[in-house]
Scaffold this motif. Structure first.
Motif, PDB file in Angstrom:
ATOM      1  N   CYS A  56      73.685  12.837  91.896  1.00 31.74           N
ATOM      2  CA  CYS A  56      73.936  12.398  90.510  1.00 31.74           C
ATOM      3  C   CYS A  56      74.066  10.883  90.447  1.00 31.74           C
ATOM      4  CB  CYS A  56      75.205  13.057  89.975  1.00 31.74           C
ATOM      5  SG  CYS A  56      75.025  14.794  89.519  1.00 31.74           S
ATOM      6  N   VAL A  61      69.154  13.386  90.278  1.00 28.45           N
ATOM      7  CA  VAL A  61      69.302  14.558  89.418  1.00 28.45           C
ATOM      8  C   VAL A  61      68.742  14.280  88.030  1.00 28.45           C
ATOM      9  CG1 VAL A  61      70.974  16.052  88.261  1.00 28.45           C
ATOM     10  CG2 VAL A  61      71.259  15.511  90.680  1.00 28.45           C
ATOM     11  N   ASP A 160      71.118  13.733  79.922  1.00 22.39           N
ATOM     12  CA  ASP A 160      71.583  14.319  81.181  1.00 22.39           C
ATOM     13  C   ASP A 160      72.979  14.909  81.026  1.00 22.39           C
ATOM     14  OD1 ASP A 160      69.316  13.919  82.736  1.00 22.39           O
ATOM     15  OD2 ASP A 160      69.844  11.834  83.119  1.00 22.39           O
ATOM     16  N   MET A 178      76.264   9.103  86.403  1.00 26.02           N
ATOM     17  CA  MET A 178      74.805   9.186  86.354  1.00 26.02           C
ATOM     18  C   MET A 178      74.242   7.911  85.727  1.00 26.02           C
ATOM     19  SD  MET A 178      74.160  13.205  85.415  1.00 26.02           S
ATOM     20  CE  MET A 178      72.413  13.137  85.834  1.00 26.02           C
TER      21      MET A 178
END
Length: 290
Positions: A56, A61, A160, A178
């Motif tokens: 992350c 991701v 996200d 993130m």
């Protein structure tokens, strides 16, 4: 070797055949990764340093989710967004048996305990759902909730966020670590909640929604024991976001004072209010965005 073969075919035989081989290679690798790399994930993960958290932080991701969202169709892995239907079904991507909300690789990579992270939390639910349900059939209720889930999924997973559905409400967790979120987390959450309110308003047969947003530290990871892992958040930030959502009116977004202060640029017009939230010792300042 497969990539080299595809390049040679593209050069000496046909560009289109080479591109087709590359596409097939990508889909084949995707199937292998999502179904059969659990042992690699277990090898790289420890209880104190689960693989998902560094992935992350590095943005891997987020990039994977943006790419896999392009593949049709729902249902999808809640974490990486790889589809179980459509293309995913064709190439044999299967959900994890212990938790079918995740693909097998993501399930293995989930933290086995919670870790303290800074998160934004968004809750939204349909106003008047209980009273409406009393006068409608169970099939009508199921159809309404399904449409709400579909609208929420489209509105919230374009960022996200990790989305979970609970009865007639939806919860979205935004992990600030993130790179796609970071300092913009508050702006992204408000924009997502506005998309959700607008999407539901455009559905003539749906009930209006109310949303609540808060920001802070939470314990993120798995709260279950044994094999039943899940990716969720728990803490005061989650409880407060849920209370704000409960206090919001139809087509209203209630944001905490902290979230409103973190909004960048020209802040949206909002009415300041003081709320006595259930379980809170002190009144809380919030802002109503309509």
């Amino acid at each position: 070797m497969a990539v080299l073969l595809a390049i040679l075919v593209a050069v000496y035989v046909s560009v289109w055949v080479g591109l087709l081989l590359l596409v097939l290679l990508f889909l084949g690798l995707l199937s292998l990764i999502c179904n059969y790399d659990a042992w690699v994930v277990r090898l790289l993960s420890t209880q104190d340093d689960p693989l998902m958290l560094p992935l992350c932080k590095t943005g891997f991701v987020g990039r994977s989710r943006r790419m896999l969202r392009l593949l049709p169709s729902d249902p999808r892995c809640r974490f990486c967004m790889v589809p179980f239907g459509g293309v995913g079904k064709v190439i044999g991507i299967r959900p994890s048996r212990p938790n079918p909300n995740y693909c097998r690789s993501c399930f293995e990579a989930l933290p086995t305990r919670t870790h303290e992270l800074e998160v934004g939390v968004l809750f939204a639910d349909m106003r008047g759902f209980t009273a409406w349900s009393e006068t409608h059939s169970s099939s009508d209720v199921a159809d309404l909730v399904s449409r709400f889930y579909a609208s929420a999924n489209r509105a919230l997973t374009s960022d996200d966020a990790f989305v979970d559905f609970i009865g007639d409400q939806v919860m979205a967790i935004y992990v600030v670590d993130m790179p796609s979120l970071g300092a913009r987390t508050a702006d992204i959450m408000l924009a997502a909640s506005r998309r959700l309110v607008d999407a539901v308003r455009q559905d003539a047969g749906s009930l209006p929604v109310g949303a609540g947003i808060h920001f802070g530290k939470a314990q993120v990871g798995s709260l279950a024991t044994g094999e039943a892992k899940n990716f969720t958040a728990i803490g005061d930030v989650v409880n407060t976001a849920a209370r704000l959502q409960s206090a919001a009116g139809a087509n209203e977004i209630l944001v905490s004072e902290k979230v409103y202060g973190l909004l960048s640029g020209n802040k949206p017009q909002a009415d300041q209010t003081t709320l006595d939230l259930k379980g809170k010792a002190e009144p809380m300042t919030a802002f109503i965005v309509r």
